[in-house]
Motif scaffolding. Structure first.
Motif, PDB file in Angstrom:
ATOM      1  N   VAL A  31       0.884  -1.158   0.000  1.00  0.00           N
ATOM      2  CA  VAL A  31       0.000   0.000   0.000  1.00  0.00           C
ATOM      3  C   VAL A  31       0.922   1.208   0.000  1.00  0.00           C
ATOM      4  O   VAL A  31       1.523   1.533   1.023  1.00  0.00           O
ATOM      5  CB  VAL A  31      -0.935   0.002   1.235  1.00  0.00           C
ATOM      6  N   GLY A  32       1.093   1.792  -1.173  1.00  0.00           N
ATOM      7  CA  GLY A  32       2.060   2.881  -1.314  1.00  0.00           C
ATOM      8  C   GLY A  32       3.456   2.364  -1.047  1.00  0.00           C
ATOM      9  O   GLY A  32       3.907   1.402  -1.679  1.00  0.00           O
ATOM     10  N   THR A  33       4.134   2.962  -0.071  1.00  0.00           N
ATOM     11  CA  THR A  33       5.489   2.520   0.266  1.00  0.00           C
ATOM     12  C   THR A  33       5.506   1.614   1.498  1.00  0.00           C
ATOM     13  O   THR A  33       6.552   1.385   2.086  1.00  0.00           O
ATOM     14  CB  THR A  33       6.415   3.734   0.523  1.00  0.00           C
ATOM     15  N   THR A  34       4.346   1.085   1.855  1.00  0.00           N
ATOM     16  CA  THR A  34       4.250   0.182   2.998  1.00  0.00           C
ATOM     17  C   THR A  34       4.062  -1.251   2.516  1.00  0.00           C
ATOM     18  O   THR A  34       3.183  -1.530   1.703  1.00  0.00           O
ATOM     19  CB  THR A  34       3.065   0.570   3.906  1.00  0.00           C
ATOM     20  N   ASP A  62      16.074  -7.626   3.579  1.00  0.00           N
ATOM     21  CA  ASP A  62      15.938  -7.250   2.173  1.00  0.00           C
ATOM     22  C   ASP A  62      15.397  -5.830   2.049  1.00  0.00           C
ATOM     23  O   ASP A  62      15.935  -5.010   1.292  1.00  0.00           O
ATOM     24  CB  ASP A  62      15.031  -8.242   1.454  1.00  0.00           C
ATOM     25  N   LEU A  63      14.356  -5.520   2.792  1.00  0.00           N
ATOM     26  CA  LEU A  63      13.786  -4.176   2.726  1.00  0.00           C
ATOM     27  C   LEU A  63      14.771  -3.128   3.222  1.00  0.00           C
ATOM     28  O   LEU A  63      14.857  -2.040   2.658  1.00  0.00           O
ATOM     29  CB  LEU A  63      12.486  -4.113   3.526  1.00  0.00           C
ATOM     30  N   ARG A  64      15.509  -3.451   4.256  1.00  0.00           N
ATOM     31  CA  ARG A  64      16.478  -2.498   4.803  1.00  0.00           C
ATOM     32  C   ARG A  64      17.559  -2.177   3.768  1.00  0.00           C
ATOM     33  O   ARG A  64      17.998  -1.042   3.647  1.00  0.00           O
ATOM     34  CB  ARG A  64      17.111  -3.057   6.070  1.00  0.00           C
ATOM     35  N   GLN A  65      17.992  -3.175   3.018  1.00  0.00           N
ATOM     36  CA  GLN A  65      19.090  -2.977   2.067  1.00  0.00           C
ATOM     37  C   GLN A  65      18.649  -2.407   0.727  1.00  0.00           C
ATOM     38  O   GLN A  65      19.410  -1.716   0.073  1.00  0.00           O
ATOM     39  CB  GLN A  65      19.807  -4.297   1.824  1.00  0.00           C
ATOM     40  N   SER A  66      17.425  -2.724   0.296  1.00  0.00           N
ATOM     41  CA  SER A  66      17.088  -2.431  -1.095  1.00  0.00           C
ATOM     42  C   SER A  66      16.059  -1.329  -1.305  1.00  0.00           C
ATOM     43  O   SER A  66      15.905  -0.855  -2.428  1.00  0.00           O
ATOM     44  CB  SER A  66      16.598  -3.707  -1.783  1.00  0.00           C
ATOM     45  N   THR A  67      15.348  -0.907  -0.263  1.00  0.00           N
ATOM     46  CA  THR A  67      14.300   0.091  -0.477  1.00  0.00           C
ATOM     47  C   THR A  67      14.195   1.017   0.727  1.00  0.00           C
ATOM     48  O   THR A  67      14.820   0.807   1.754  1.00  0.00           O
ATOM     49  CB  THR A  67      12.914  -0.571  -0.664  1.00  0.00           C
ATOM     50  N   GLU A  87      15.606  -4.644  17.137  1.00  0.00           N
ATOM     51  CA  GLU A  87      16.573  -4.056  16.202  1.00  0.00           C
ATOM     52  C   GLU A  87      15.953  -3.759  14.833  1.00  0.00           C
ATOM     53  O   GLU A  87      16.547  -3.065  14.009  1.00  0.00           O
ATOM     54  CB  GLU A  87      17.807  -4.957  16.055  1.00  0.00           C
ATOM     55  N   TYR A  88      14.738  -4.274  14.586  1.00  0.00           N
ATOM     56  CA  TYR A  88      14.037  -4.007  13.329  1.00  0.00           C
ATOM     57  C   TYR A  88      12.918  -2.983  13.489  1.00  0.00           C
ATOM     58  O   TYR A  88      12.200  -2.696  12.527  1.00  0.00           O
ATOM     59  CB  TYR A  88      13.464  -5.312  12.768  1.00  0.00           C
ATOM     60  N   ALA A  89      12.755  -2.402  14.663  1.00  0.00           N
ATOM     61  CA  ALA A  89      11.655  -1.477  14.928  1.00  0.00           C
ATOM     62  C   ALA A  89      11.683  -0.252  14.000  1.00  0.00           C
ATOM     63  O   ALA A  89      10.638   0.300  13.669  1.00  0.00           O
ATOM     64  CB  ALA A  89      11.676  -1.032  16.389  1.00  0.00           C
ATOM     65  N   ASP A  90      12.862   0.140  13.553  1.00  0.00           N
ATOM     66  CA  ASP A  90      12.965   1.305  12.686  1.00  0.00           C
ATOM     67  C   ASP A  90      12.313   1.089  11.325  1.00  0.00           C
ATOM     68  O   ASP A  90      12.055   2.048  10.602  1.00  0.00           O
ATOM     69  CB  ASP A  90      14.437   1.696  12.490  1.00  0.00           C
ATOM     70  N   LEU A  91      11.999  -0.147  10.971  1.00  0.00           N
ATOM     71  CA  LEU A  91      11.390  -0.440   9.672  1.00  0.00           C
ATOM     72  C   LEU A  91       9.868  -0.364   9.696  1.00  0.00           C
ATOM     73  O   LEU A  91       9.239  -0.399   8.646  1.00  0.00           O
ATOM     74  CB  LEU A  91      11.795  -1.838   9.192  1.00  0.00           C
ATOM     75  N   THR A  92       9.272  -0.273  10.869  1.00  0.00           N
ATOM     76  CA  THR A  92       7.811  -0.309  10.952  1.00  0.00           C
ATOM     77  C   THR A  92       7.218   1.062  10.648  1.00  0.00           C
ATOM     78  O   THR A  92       7.854   2.095  10.836  1.00  0.00           O
ATOM     79  CB  THR A  92       7.315  -0.781  12.321  1.00  0.00           C
ATOM     80  N   THR A  93       5.970   1.022  10.183  1.00  0.00           N
ATOM     81  CA  THR A  93       5.246   2.271   9.904  1.00  0.00           C
ATOM     82  C   THR A  93       4.946   2.964  11.226  1.00  0.00           C
ATOM     83  O   THR A  93       4.791   2.332  12.249  1.00  0.00           O
ATOM     84  CB  THR A  93       3.935   1.998   9.146  1.00  0.00           C
ATOM     85  N   ARG A  94       4.867   4.216  11.182  1.00  0.00           N
ATOM     86  CA  ARG A  94       4.585   4.993  12.393  1.00  0.00           C
ATOM     87  C   ARG A  94       3.147   5.447  12.392  1.00  0.00           C
ATOM     88  O   ARG A  94       2.512   5.660  11.468  1.00  0.00           O
ATOM     89  CB  ARG A  94       5.509   6.200  12.473  1.00  0.00           C
TER      90      ARG A  94
END
Length: 94
Positions: A31-34, A62-67, A87-94
């Motif tokens: 959904v968009g960039t999510t 994969d998401l952290r490295q490529s997008t 350690e992956y919390a920074d990847l979640t939507t706010r």
């Protein structure tokens, strides 16, 4: 067990294989960039062996490295896994 995780965009999933044998997968949509992680599936015989966690980790890496996309965990398993791995919390939507 030696798993490899492949992104299969045509099926909107990431899938774990041992050799040629499918061991589990997580389906997603966008959904968009999510990237919404919708459902994890691991056959009963492979449960509690780390398969699901390996798939989640591969997706997030994969998401952290490529997008610059963000993740919205919808699947209960993914939500639980991400709570255990802050350690992956920074990847979640706010």
């Amino acid at each position: 067990m030696s798993l490899t995780v492949h992104h299969e965009p045509d099926a909107e999933r990431y899938a774990a294989y041992e050799g040629d044998e499918l061991q589990g997968w997580i389906v997603y949509d966008r959904v968009g960039t999510t990237v919404r992680l919708l459902h994890a599936e691991v056959p009963p015989v492979m449960r509690n062996k780390g398969v699901g966690g390996e798939v989640v980790r591969a997706i997030l890496d994969d998401l952290r490295q490529s997008t610059t996309d963000r993740v919205q965990p919808v699947c209960g398993f993914v939500v639980m896994w991400m709570r255990r791995h802050p350690e992956y919390a920074d990847l979640t939507t706010r």
